[in-house]
Motif scaffolding. Structure first.
Motif, PDB file in Angstrom:
ATOM      1  N   GLN A  58      35.649  25.267 -37.097  1.00  0.00           N
ATOM      2  CA  GLN A  58      35.099  25.113 -35.752  1.00  0.00           C
ATOM      3  C   GLN A  58      35.298  23.685 -35.239  1.00  0.00           C
ATOM      4  OE1 GLN A  58      31.020  26.298 -36.134  1.00  0.00           O
ATOM      5  NE2 GLN A  58      31.460  28.482 -36.086  1.00  0.00           N
ATOM      6  N   ILE A  59      35.071  22.719 -36.128  1.00  0.00           N
ATOM      7  CA  ILE A  59      35.260  21.320 -35.734  1.00  0.00           C
ATOM      8  C   ILE A  59      36.730  21.066 -35.389  1.00  0.00           C
ATOM      9  CG2 ILE A  59      35.143  18.931 -36.547  1.00  0.00           C
ATOM     10  CD1 ILE A  59      32.735  19.767 -38.258  1.00  0.00           C
ATOM     11  N   SER A  60      37.631  21.643 -36.185  1.00  0.00           N
ATOM     12  CA  SER A  60      39.064  21.455 -35.899  1.00  0.00           C
ATOM     13  C   SER A  60      39.447  22.098 -34.575  1.00  0.00           C
ATOM     14  CB  SER A  60      39.905  22.036 -37.036  1.00  0.00           C
ATOM     15  OG  SER A  60      39.765  23.437 -37.108  1.00  0.00           O
ATOM     16  N   LEU A  61      38.826  23.241 -34.253  1.00  0.00           N
ATOM     17  CA  LEU A  61      39.102  23.879 -32.963  1.00  0.00           C
ATOM     18  C   LEU A  61      38.627  23.008 -31.805  1.00  0.00           C
ATOM     19  CD1 LEU A  61      38.243  27.644 -33.601  1.00  0.00           C
ATOM     20  CD2 LEU A  61      40.468  26.701 -32.968  1.00  0.00           C
ATOM     21  N   LEU A  62      37.464  22.385 -31.964  1.00  0.00           N
ATOM     22  CA  LEU A  62      36.966  21.494 -30.919  1.00  0.00           C
ATOM     23  C   LEU A  62      37.900  20.313 -30.708  1.00  0.00           C
ATOM     24  CD1 LEU A  62      33.132  21.445 -31.712  1.00  0.00           C
ATOM     25  CD2 LEU A  62      34.281  22.565 -29.787  1.00  0.00           C
ATOM     26  N   LEU A  63      38.457  19.801 -31.802  1.00  0.00           N
ATOM     27  CA  LEU A  63      39.383  18.674 -31.685  1.00  0.00           C
ATOM     28  C   LEU A  63      40.692  19.101 -31.020  1.00  0.00           C
ATOM     29  CD1 LEU A  63      38.851  16.982 -35.182  1.00  0.00           C
ATOM     30  CD2 LEU A  63      37.927  16.267 -32.966  1.00  0.00           C
ATOM     31  N   MET A  64      41.012  20.392 -31.104  1.00  0.00           N
ATOM     32  CA  MET A  64      42.263  20.890 -30.522  1.00  0.00           C
ATOM     33  C   MET A  64      42.120  21.276 -29.047  1.00  0.00           C
ATOM     34  SD  MET A  64      43.452  23.320 -33.698  1.00  0.00           S
ATOM     35  CE  MET A  64      44.693  24.157 -32.709  1.00  0.00           C
ATOM     36  N   VAL A  65      40.891  21.279 -28.517  1.00  0.00           N
ATOM     37  CA  VAL A  65      40.679  21.717 -27.135  1.00  0.00           C
ATOM     38  C   VAL A  65      41.528  20.943 -26.128  1.00  0.00           C
ATOM     39  CG1 VAL A  65      38.970  21.796 -25.265  1.00  0.00           C
ATOM     40  CG2 VAL A  65      38.421  22.743 -27.512  1.00  0.00           C
ATOM     41  N   PRO A  66      41.577  19.586 -26.188  1.00  0.00           N
ATOM     42  CA  PRO A  66      42.414  18.857 -25.221  1.00  0.00           C
ATOM     43  C   PRO A  66      43.883  19.271 -25.269  1.00  0.00           C
ATOM     44  CG  PRO A  66      40.913  17.357 -26.316  1.00  0.00           C
ATOM     45  CD  PRO A  66      40.822  18.653 -27.050  1.00  0.00           C
ATOM     46  N   MET A  67      44.430  19.487 -26.469  1.00  0.00           N
ATOM     47  CA  MET A  67      45.833  19.891 -26.589  1.00  0.00           C
ATOM     48  C   MET A  67      46.041  21.313 -26.066  1.00  0.00           C
ATOM     49  SD  MET A  67      46.923  18.247 -30.278  1.00  0.00           S
ATOM     50  CE  MET A  67      45.491  18.899 -31.138  1.00  0.00           C
ATOM     51  N   LEU A  73      46.553  28.816 -28.042  1.00  0.00           N
ATOM     52  CA  LEU A  73      45.229  29.152 -28.552  1.00  0.00           C
ATOM     53  C   LEU A  73      45.371  29.926 -29.863  1.00  0.00           C
ATOM     54  CD1 LEU A  73      42.199  28.980 -27.858  1.00  0.00           C
ATOM     55  CD2 LEU A  73      42.402  31.245 -26.837  1.00  0.00           C
ATOM     56  N   PRO A  74      44.833  29.384 -30.968  1.00  0.00           N
ATOM     57  CA  PRO A  74      44.979  30.036 -32.281  1.00  0.00           C
ATOM     58  C   PRO A  74      44.009  31.207 -32.429  1.00  0.00           C
ATOM     59  CG  PRO A  74      43.735  28.008 -32.514  1.00  0.00           C
ATOM     60  CD  PRO A  74      44.117  28.104 -31.052  1.00  0.00           C
ATOM     61  N   TRP A  75      44.450  32.393 -32.028  1.00  0.00           N
ATOM     62  CA  TRP A  75      43.565  33.564 -32.070  1.00  0.00           C
ATOM     63  C   TRP A  75      43.140  33.917 -33.491  1.00  0.00           C
ATOM     64  CZ3 TRP A  75      41.330  34.938 -27.796  1.00  0.00           C
ATOM     65  CH2 TRP A  75      41.972  34.710 -26.568  1.00  0.00           C
ATOM     66  N   SER A  76      44.050  33.784 -34.450  1.00  0.00           N
ATOM     67  CA  SER A  76      43.681  34.103 -35.835  1.00  0.00           C
ATOM     68  C   SER A  76      42.557  33.189 -36.323  1.00  0.00           C
ATOM     69  CB  SER A  76      44.902  33.963 -36.751  1.00  0.00           C
ATOM     70  OG  SER A  76      45.422  32.633 -36.691  1.00  0.00           O
ATOM     71  N   LEU A  77      42.622  31.918 -35.909  1.00  0.00           N
ATOM     72  CA  LEU A  77      41.581  30.972 -36.286  1.00  0.00           C
ATOM     73  C   LEU A  77      40.240  31.356 -35.666  1.00  0.00           C
ATOM     74  CD1 LEU A  77      41.785  28.424 -38.052  1.00  0.00           C
ATOM     75  CD2 LEU A  77      41.853  27.071 -35.965  1.00  0.00           C
ATOM     76  N   LEU A  78      40.299  31.782 -34.413  1.00  0.00           N
ATOM     77  CA  LEU A  78      39.069  32.194 -33.734  1.00  0.00           C
ATOM     78  C   LEU A  78      38.439  33.414 -34.408  1.00  0.00           C
ATOM     79  CD1 LEU A  78      40.084  31.789 -29.981  1.00  0.00           C
ATOM     80  CD2 LEU A  78      38.434  30.415 -31.254  1.00  0.00           C
TER      81      LEU A  78
END
Length: 320
Positions: A174-183, A191-196
């Protein structure tokens, strides 16, 4: 339908297979976030951490909880009849260590196994001893002896460690997804659906598998207890008493029957299903046909003296 020795063996094999499948499912759910974070190394490290945590937690925290709860170690002269019962159950279960019985000064009706078959024991509350007859207590103690016999404390510790680590790894995702939001907003990363999906479902799926494993081990312990005592009706009667005393909050909240979906969130199976399975046992192995209590099952358990709390120093001395 009578359940003979072959059907008892079939039930045990079925429950063991279910345990393996559930543990495999827990490992798979844990491996996915571990792989997404660090590849193959993440899987190896995750499973290694689980093994280490499970080994440590199965030996120390249960005893620490007993000390924190003010539990005391009952000596043989304080509960001679209960210890004679435990001696028989341990012998039938193939446990070579002398039994240890712990007493918790609580009005709740509860009993639980602590430790392993090599250095473990059974804790009972004051409320349980005052409420159950010896016949009912024999079924409950046999159930806990079965947990020791099959190492269920270690199995459940490993499952709990897998669930906790899955939660921590998905939190890291979740933290890594938040860091990826700007990109993602800039269009540099899709958007990494598998990660979600992993973040959304892995913790809940792991929790449900852990609960299913707990219910599986309870069914297995019920069946094993019946073979140890030769008296499935005794355990069924004890379960009904426990349900009447401790199931009242469900009746208060939901009426007589809780919603069906609630069964997925229980650590123990429904009492009705447990007693139904026990009452179907009409044939038992020859070695268990003689009840360890003889004709004294209607009498209550007698505790000559209530012990004081053992405290933390007892466990420190035990492991030196």
């Amino acid at each position: 339908m009578p359940i003979g020795t072959l059907r008892l063996l079939h039930s045990r094999l079925k429950n063991s297979l279910q345990t393996l499948l559930i543990m495999g499912g827990l490992a798979l759910v844990l491996a996915v976030p571990g792989y997404l974070l660090a590849g193959g190394l993440g899987i190896v490290v995750s499973l290694g951490v689980v093994m280490a945590v499970a080994f440590a937690s199965s030996r120390v925290p249960a005893r620490y909880v007993l000390a924190e709860a003010g539990a005391g170690l009952l000596d043989r002269h304080q509960a001679p009849r209960v210890y004679r019962l435990l001696d028989t159950l341990y012998e039938r279960a193939g446990l070579t260590q002398p039994p240890q019985l712990f007493y918790a000064p609580s009005s709740d009706l509860n009993a639980f196994a602590v430790g392993t078959r090599r250095d473990g024991g059974i804790a009972v509350t004051d409320g349980l001893l005052r409420t159950l007859t010896l016949r009912q207590l024999a079924g409950v103690l046999a159930h806990e002896v079965s947990h020791l016999r099959h190492g269920d404390t270690r199995v459940m510790s490993m499952a709990a460690a897998m669930t906790r680590l899955t939660f921590w790894l998905t939190t890291a995702l979740q933290i890594s997804l938040l860091l990826m939001v700007p990109m993602i907003l800039a269009g540099d990363v899709r958007l990494p659906w598998s990660l979600l999906l992993v973040v959304a479902f892995a913790p809940s799926l792991s929790t449900l598998l852990q609960l299913a494993l707990s219910r599986n081990r309870e069914y297995t312990a019920d069946l094993d207890a019946a073979t140890l005592t030769g008296d499935p009706e005794g355990l069924a009667s004890a379960l009904n008493v426990l349900e009447r005393h401790q199931g009242r909050w469900l009746a208060t909240l939901f009426g007589r029957y809780p919603p069906a979906g609630l069964e997925w969130l229980r650590t123990h199976p429904p009492t009705e299903e447990r007693t139904r399975r026990l009452m179907k046992i009409d044939e038992l192995p020859e070695s268990s046909l003689h009840h360890p209590l003889g004709d004294h099952g209607h009498k209550p358990a007698e505790i000559n003296e209530r012990p004081g709390p053992i405290g933390r120093r007892y466990w420190m001395r035990r492991w030196r």
